[in-house]
Enzyme design. Sequence first.
Site, PDB file in Angstrom:
ATOM      1  N   HIS A  67      42.844  43.790  37.029  1.00 43.10           N
ATOM      2  CA  HIS A  67      44.161  44.042  36.431  1.00 43.10           C
ATOM      3  C   HIS A  67      44.575  42.894  35.520  1.00 43.10           C
ATOM      4  O   HIS A  67      45.112  41.878  35.979  1.00 43.10           O
ATOM      5  CB  HIS A  67      45.201  44.246  37.542  1.00 43.10           C
ATOM      6  CG  HIS A  67      46.491  44.796  37.038  1.00 43.10           C
ATOM      7  ND1 HIS A  67      47.211  45.734  37.724  1.00 43.10           N
ATOM      8  CD2 HIS A  67      47.197  44.549  35.900  1.00 43.10           C
ATOM      9  CE1 HIS A  67      48.296  46.047  37.036  1.00 43.10           C
ATOM     10  NE2 HIS A  67      48.317  45.331  35.935  1.00 43.10           N
ATOM     11  N   HIS A 102      45.954  41.757  31.261  1.00 43.24           N
ATOM     12  CA  HIS A 102      46.491  42.161  29.953  1.00 43.24           C
ATOM     13  C   HIS A 102      46.036  41.133  28.919  1.00 43.24           C
ATOM     14  O   HIS A 102      46.410  39.972  28.999  1.00 43.24           O
ATOM     15  CB  HIS A 102      48.017  42.204  30.003  1.00 43.24           C
ATOM     16  CG  HIS A 102      48.536  43.192  31.009  1.00 43.24           C
ATOM     17  ND1 HIS A 102      48.734  44.517  30.721  1.00 43.24           N
ATOM     18  CD2 HIS A 102      48.863  43.051  32.314  1.00 43.24           C
ATOM     19  CE1 HIS A 102      49.177  45.159  31.796  1.00 43.24           C
ATOM     20  NE2 HIS A 102      49.262  44.285  32.782  1.00 43.24           N
ATOM     21  N   LEU A 103      45.239  41.584  27.961  1.00 41.24           N
ATOM     22  CA  LEU A 103      44.711  40.662  26.947  1.00 41.24           C
ATOM     23  C   LEU A 103      45.465  40.763  25.620  1.00 41.24           C
ATOM     24  O   LEU A 103      45.253  39.950  24.727  1.00 41.24           O
ATOM     25  CB  LEU A 103      43.217  40.900  26.740  1.00 41.24           C
ATOM     26  CG  LEU A 103      42.365  40.717  28.008  1.00 41.24           C
ATOM     27  CD1 LEU A 103      40.886  40.931  27.699  1.00 41.24           C
ATOM     28  CD2 LEU A 103      42.573  39.343  28.634  1.00 41.24           C
ATOM     29  N   ASP A 146      49.098  51.599  32.970  1.00 42.36           N
ATOM     30  CA  ASP A 146      49.785  50.426  33.516  1.00 42.36           C
ATOM     31  C   ASP A 146      50.843  49.889  32.560  1.00 42.36           C
ATOM     32  O   ASP A 146      50.649  49.841  31.359  1.00 42.36           O
ATOM     33  CB  ASP A 146      48.828  49.293  33.862  1.00 42.36           C
ATOM     34  CG  ASP A 146      49.582  48.151  34.518  1.00 42.36           C
ATOM     35  OD1 ASP A 146      50.220  48.397  35.553  1.00 42.36           O
ATOM     36  OD2 ASP A 146      49.585  47.036  33.975  1.00 42.36           O
ATOM     37  N   ASP A 152      47.081  40.474  37.498  1.00 34.30           N
ATOM     38  CA  ASP A 152      48.093  41.034  36.586  1.00 34.30           C
ATOM     39  C   ASP A 152      48.480  39.981  35.542  1.00 34.30           C
ATOM     40  O   ASP A 152      49.654  39.852  35.176  1.00 34.30           O
ATOM     41  CB  ASP A 152      49.325  41.540  37.360  1.00 34.30           C
ATOM     42  CG  ASP A 152      50.241  42.412  36.502  1.00 34.30           C
ATOM     43  OD1 ASP A 152      49.863  42.752  35.361  1.00 34.30           O
ATOM     44  OD2 ASP A 152      51.333  42.757  36.983  1.00 34.30           O
TER      45      ASP A 152
HETATM   46 ZN    ZN Z   1      51.802  47.116  36.198  1.00 36.62          ZN
END
Ligand code: ZN
Length: 425
Positions: free
Chosen positions: A59, A61-62, A151, A304
Site C-alpha cells: 500500500h 502512493h508514488l 484507494d 500507506d
Molecule cells: Zn486508503
Amino acid sequence: MTKVLQNVQMVNEQGELQIVNITMVDGKITEIGQNVTVAGAEVIEGNGLVVAPGFVDVHTHLREPGFEHKETIATGSASAAKGGFTTICAMPNTKPVPDSVENMQLINGLIKESAAIRVLPYGSLTRDISGEVRTNIEELKAHGAVAFSDDGVGIQLASTMYEQMKDAAQHDVVVVAHCEDNSLIYDGVMHEGKRNKELGLPGIPSICESVQIARDVLLAEAAGARYHVCHVSTKESVRAVRDAKAAGIRVTAEVCPHHLLLEEMDIPADDANWKMNPPLRGIDDKDSLHAALLDGTIDCIATDHAPHTVEEKCCGMVGAPFGIVGFETAFPLLYTQFVETGKWTLKQLIDWMSVKAAQIFDLPYGTLEVGASADMILIDLNKEQTIDAEGFVSKGRNTPFNGWTAKGWPILTIFEGNIVYQEVE
Ligand SMILES: [Zn+2]
C-alpha cells in the site's frame, strides 16, 4: 557474475539467528549456508549484521503521473529502497488513473524508466476512481495490474463493488478496499473521539470504516472473491474481519505502522502532520489492532506512504490533504517500540513486512531461499538514530515521527542482486 553476501545473521524458521553466506547469480539466490564460498566472486561484507528479505509494501502512493510536486516514482522508490523495501504496490489515485489499457501502459513505461526497485501498479476498480463506471479487470490484469482498488475513496454503491468482485473472482485477482462510507465522514479530519473535541475539530466516526467492511465481506462471500482490507483502524473493523475469516470468507487485512504506534490522544495540536485517513483512533482500537496482528486476523503491515508538500501540510488539519510518509521510518519504529520491548519477535516483524504481505497477492517475493529473487537487506539492530524529516529521500516531509529516536536501521538494500541503497557514513 557471482556475488556473495558474507557473514550475515539470518533469522531461521525457529526464529534463531544463524551466521550464513548468501550467493547470488543473475539476480537470483543460488546458495545459502555456513560454508558457502565462491572463488572469484564479488564479495559484499555483511559484518555480522542481520539479513532480511527485502520488505514488501502492498500500500503505497508514488504520486506520478500527475502529482510530481509531491513525489515521483524515482524519489518514492528510492525512499522505499532506503527503508528496506524491494517490492512496493502503487495505488491508482494518480492522474491519469490506471483505469484503461492506455493509462496502464503509460504507468508501466514510467515505472520501467525510473523505479529503483520493483513497483507493481494497482488497476482501479472504477473509471477515474469516481465509483461510477466499472473498469475492465481482465484487460488491466493482462497489462500488469497486481490487484484492484479505488484507494483514497470507498466504493459507495454495493452493486458496483459486487459486480467488480464477481469479475475479480473470475480472473483470480484480489479486490483491495479503502473502506469509507461517504455519508458517515461528516467533513471529519480526525477520529470522532475525545481529542477532536478538545481541539475543536470535526471527527470521523469509527463506523465510517467498519460498516463498509461489514458490507464488503458479505459481498465477497456472495461473489466468491478474494478481498483485502486496507489500513484497518478500528476495533469494530477488526471484529468484522475476524468474524468473516471464521466464516470461511476469503478476506485478508493490513495495518499501518502509525495505527500501531499512535492513538488519538498523542496528537499534540491541530497539526496536519498528524492527519491521515483513516485517522488515529482510540487506545482500545490500537490495542485491538495489536491483538489482531498476533492472532492472524490482520495479515501484514503496510505503510500507506502518502507524501504531500510542506505547503499543503503547513496550516492546520482542516484544509490539508490526508496522509503521512512511511517508507523510511517503518521498520526502525516498529522494531524499537515492539521488538526491543519484547512484545513481538524479530521474525514476526520481518514476516509481517515481507512474506505475509507477498502471500496475499501470490507474489513470489519476501523470502530468503534458493531460487528466489536476490532481494535482501542488511539491518543494523544496534544503530540508533533520531528521525530527521529533512534528511528523507522522499520528497515528503509529512511525518508525526520527526525527532523520535529509533534503533534497527536498514543500511544496505540489494534488489535482484544489485545494491540499490547503501548507507554512507
Ligand atoms: Zn486508503
